[in-house]
Design a protein around this motif. Structure first.
Motif, PDB file in Angstrom:
ATOM      1  N   CYS A  10       1.659 -20.331  13.001  1.00 25.67           N
ATOM      2  CA  CYS A  10       2.553 -19.685  13.965  1.00 25.67           C
ATOM      3  C   CYS A  10       3.508 -20.669  14.618  1.00 25.67           C
ATOM      4  N   THR A  11       3.021 -21.790  15.081  1.00 28.33           N
ATOM      5  CA  THR A  11       3.908 -22.713  15.786  1.00 28.33           C
ATOM      6  C   THR A  11       3.659 -24.146  15.358  1.00 28.33           C
ATOM      7  N   ARG A  12       4.740 -24.821  15.019  1.00 29.94           N
ATOM      8  CA  ARG A  12       4.691 -26.269  14.814  1.00 29.94           C
ATOM      9  C   ARG A  12       6.002 -26.844  15.314  1.00 29.94           C
ATOM     10  N   ILE A  13       5.983 -28.107  15.711  1.00 28.31           N
ATOM     11  CA  ILE A  13       7.213 -28.772  16.122  1.00 28.31           C
ATOM     12  C   ILE A  13       7.901 -29.279  14.863  1.00 28.31           C
ATOM     13  N   ALA A  14       9.012 -28.641  14.517  1.00 33.01           N
ATOM     14  CA  ALA A  14       9.738 -29.005  13.303  1.00 33.01           C
ATOM     15  C   ALA A  14      10.586 -30.251  13.515  1.00 33.01           C
ATOM     16  N   ARG A  15      11.155 -30.389  14.721  1.00 33.54           N
ATOM     17  CA  ARG A  15      12.013 -31.546  15.018  1.00 33.54           C
ATOM     18  C   ARG A  15      12.324 -31.557  16.504  1.00 33.54           C
ATOM     19  N   LEU A  16      12.941 -32.631  16.939  1.00 30.69           N
ATOM     20  CA  LEU A  16      13.498 -32.732  18.279  1.00 30.69           C
ATOM     21  C   LEU A  16      15.007 -32.783  18.151  1.00 30.69           C
ATOM     22  N   ALA A  17      15.713 -32.159  19.076  1.00 25.54           N
ATOM     23  CA  ALA A  17      17.173 -32.109  19.041  1.00 25.54           C
ATOM     24  C   ALA A  17      17.710 -32.678  20.337  1.00 25.54           C
ATOM     25  N   VAL A  18      18.557 -33.713  20.240  1.00 27.48           N
ATOM     26  CA  VAL A  18      19.135 -34.342  21.419  1.00 27.48           C
ATOM     27  C   VAL A  18      20.646 -34.177  21.396  1.00 27.48           C
ATOM     28  N   ASN A  19      21.218 -33.930  22.559  1.00 26.41           N
ATOM     29  CA  ASN A  19      22.672 -33.817  22.700  1.00 26.41           C
ATOM     30  C   ASN A  19      23.263 -35.205  22.925  1.00 26.41           C
ATOM     31  N   LEU A  69      14.760 -35.742  13.496  1.00 25.93           N
ATOM     32  CA  LEU A  69      15.539 -35.785  14.728  1.00 25.93           C
ATOM     33  C   LEU A  69      16.896 -35.174  14.439  1.00 25.93           C
ATOM     34  N   GLU A  70      17.354 -34.295  15.309  1.00 21.85           N
ATOM     35  CA  GLU A  70      18.670 -33.674  15.166  1.00 21.85           C
ATOM     36  C   GLU A  70      19.584 -34.170  16.285  1.00 21.85           C
ATOM     37  N   LEU A  71      20.751 -34.685  15.918  1.00 24.46           N
ATOM     38  CA  LEU A  71      21.765 -35.084  16.882  1.00 24.46           C
ATOM     39  C   LEU A  71      22.804 -33.983  16.974  1.00 24.46           C
ATOM     40  N   SER A  72      23.144 -33.568  18.192  1.00 19.09           N
ATOM     41  CA  SER A  72      24.100 -32.478  18.398  1.00 19.09           C
ATOM     42  C   SER A  72      25.206 -32.925  19.332  1.00 19.09           C
ATOM     43  N   ARG A  73      26.463 -32.712  18.922  1.00 18.47           N
ATOM     44  CA  ARG A  73      27.609 -33.027  19.784  1.00 18.47           C
ATOM     45  C   ARG A  73      28.412 -31.760  20.008  1.00 18.47           C
ATOM     46  N   PHE A  74      28.468 -31.319  21.264  1.00 19.15           N
ATOM     47  CA  PHE A  74      29.253 -30.128  21.594  1.00 19.15           C
ATOM     48  C   PHE A  74      30.729 -30.491  21.678  1.00 19.15           C
ATOM     49  N   LEU A  75      31.593 -29.574  21.220  1.00 24.60           N
ATOM     50  CA  LEU A  75      33.030 -29.857  21.185  1.00 24.60           C
ATOM     51  C   LEU A  75      33.613 -29.915  22.585  1.00 24.60           C
ATOM     52  N   ALA A  76      33.101 -29.089  23.490  1.00 24.12           N
ATOM     53  CA  ALA A  76      33.500 -29.203  24.895  1.00 24.12           C
ATOM     54  C   ALA A  76      32.713 -30.345  25.532  1.00 24.12           C
ATOM     55  N   PRO A  77      33.289 -31.072  26.493  1.00 23.82           N
ATOM     56  CA  PRO A  77      32.581 -32.207  27.099  1.00 23.82           C
ATOM     57  C   PRO A  77      31.242 -31.783  27.713  1.00 23.82           C
ATOM     58  N   ALA A 247      18.360 -28.234  37.459  1.00 24.34           N
ATOM     59  CA  ALA A 247      18.610 -27.279  36.381  1.00 24.34           C
ATOM     60  C   ALA A 247      19.573 -27.877  35.368  1.00 24.34           C
ATOM     61  N   LEU A 248      19.278 -27.679  34.091  1.00 28.38           N
ATOM     62  CA  LEU A 248      20.117 -28.183  33.018  1.00 28.38           C
ATOM     63  C   LEU A 248      20.655 -27.032  32.179  1.00 28.38           C
ATOM     64  N   ALA A 249      21.948 -27.073  31.876  1.00 31.18           N
ATOM     65  CA  ALA A 249      22.508 -26.172  30.875  1.00 31.18           C
ATOM     66  C   ALA A 249      22.115 -26.676  29.496  1.00 31.18           C
ATOM     67  N   ALA A 250      22.055 -25.784  28.521  1.00 28.23           N
ATOM     68  CA  ALA A 250      21.642 -26.178  27.174  1.00 28.23           C
ATOM     69  C   ALA A 250      22.598 -27.183  26.548  1.00 28.23           C
ATOM     70  N   THR A 251      23.834 -27.252  27.042  1.00 27.62           N
ATOM     71  CA  THR A 251      24.824 -28.183  26.500  1.00 27.62           C
ATOM     72  C   THR A 251      24.821 -29.538  27.194  1.00 27.62           C
ATOM     73  N   ASP A 252      24.067 -29.708  28.282  1.00 29.38           N
ATOM     74  CA  ASP A 252      24.019 -30.985  28.986  1.00 29.38           C
ATOM     75  C   ASP A 252      23.366 -32.048  28.102  1.00 29.38           C
ATOM     76  N   ILE A 253      23.774 -33.294  28.267  1.00 28.77           N
ATOM     77  CA  ILE A 253      23.212 -34.373  27.465  1.00 28.77           C
ATOM     78  C   ILE A 253      21.696 -34.482  27.667  1.00 28.77           C
ATOM     79  N   ALA A 254      21.202 -34.244  28.857  1.00 27.51           N
ATOM     80  CA  ALA A 254      19.767 -34.380  29.134  1.00 27.51           C
ATOM     81  C   ALA A 254      18.934 -33.220  28.613  1.00 27.51           C
TER      82      ALA A 254
END
Length: 303
Positions: A10-19, A69-77, A247-254
């Motif tokens: 049912c559940t496993r940690i597939a990866r970590l994703a950092v902004n 590990l997944e690296l994600s860069r949002f187009l908006a700052p 509180a953190l938005a999903a797009t925040d670096i943290a």
């Protein structure tokens, strides 16, 4: 990694994703300093994933052993990582990388742009705290990470000669979250995500103070296990000093995301919603939510 009996498919940690602010810079750091390998080239996220996370972004997958590990860069700052963050703050989330020569690797990550958290170099914790040797630092975007030598693998062990990876990094062992109430957080991960509780211990004393760069620290560490393969989860309940909440938005670096995989997304999404006051966001193959302390969770459906 050491895992308890598996909670099943049912559940496993597939990866970590950092902004990140710059995928090229982040990939170079993780590759040169820590031995991660890129799996392909950066690519745009699908429109559905962009909608789920709050805006268009590009993504790059990297591998260390059998962990991802997944690296994600949002187009908006993106809002930067809070500059005055401490290990007990409730947005703090690190992931630990096992290695063999922690002294050499600690020097390497700092020489390539890592910012130390731990004072006075790697710290070997006492038996009551697991006897591991650990060192915490931040990557160029401010994300906290930890180097870890398990208790059964002495630093510089000649049975583990170096290879082409920096100081012989092995894999992501676990991700650790600072939480305000360890019992509440543990109940959430057990009931909403089906994780299996493991050992608990209280870490305190000079070695822990040096590791976290905190005064008079006392932290309750609770381990939770997921299905294999992949890292496990640790909850860090700092009883002193108490941490701050933000509180953190999903797009925040943290806003690091734990990416879980499940074979029954609908059932897991219902449990996740039932254990949060705010509803989750959902697209056809994934759901996005937060735990009781605001850490972001992405759940993906697999067949």
């Amino acid at each position: 990694m050491t895992h308890a009996p598996s909670p099943g498919a049912c559940t496993r940690i597939a990866r970590l994703a950092v902004n990140v602010h710059d995928i090229g810079r982040a990939a170079a750091f993780y590759g040169q300093a820590l031995g991660f390998k890129p799996l392909g080239a950066p690519r745009p996220a699908t429109p559905e994933r962009a909608t789920l996370l709050g805006g268009p972004y590009e993504t790059l997958m990297m591998a260390l052993g059998d962990t991802r590990l997944e690296l994600s860069r949002f187009l908006a700052p993106s809002t930067p990582y809070p500059a005055d963050s401490r290990a007990n703050d409730l947005w703090f989330q690190h992931f630990a990388i096992t290695c063999h020569d922690i002294e050499a690797l600690a020097r390497r990550v700092v020489s390539l742009g890592g910012q130390p958290i731990t004072r006075s170099g790697p710290q070997q914790l006492p038996p009551a705290s697991g006897s591991v040797t650990a060192y915490k630092f931040r990557d160029p975007d401010g994300h906290p990470l930890e180097l870890l030598v398990p208790a059964h693998t002495p630093p510089g062990d000649p049975a583990h000669p170096p290879d082409s990876r920096p100081a012989h990094t092995v894999a992501i062992d676990h991700t650790a979250l600072s939480v305000g109430d360890g019992r509440r957080a543990g109940a959430f991960y057990e009931k909403a995500l089906g994780l299996i509780p493991g050992a608990e211990q209280t870490n305190t004393g000079p070695k822990q103070e040096h590791l976290d760069d905190l005064p008079e620290v006392q932290v309750r560490v609770a381990t939770l296990f997921t299905a294999l393969p992949g890292p496990h989860l640790e909850l860090l309940g700092y009883e002193r000093p108490r941490g701050r909440r933000q509180a953190l938005a999903a797009t925040d670096i943290a806003a690091t995301r734990i990416v879980f995989e499940t074979t029954d997304l609908a059932a897991l999404e219902r449990r996740l919603t039932a254990h949060r006051h705010a509803p989750t966001r959902q697209v056809a193959d994934a759901a996005l939510g937060q735990d009781t302390d605001g850490h972001w969770l992405l759940i993906e459906r697999v067949l």
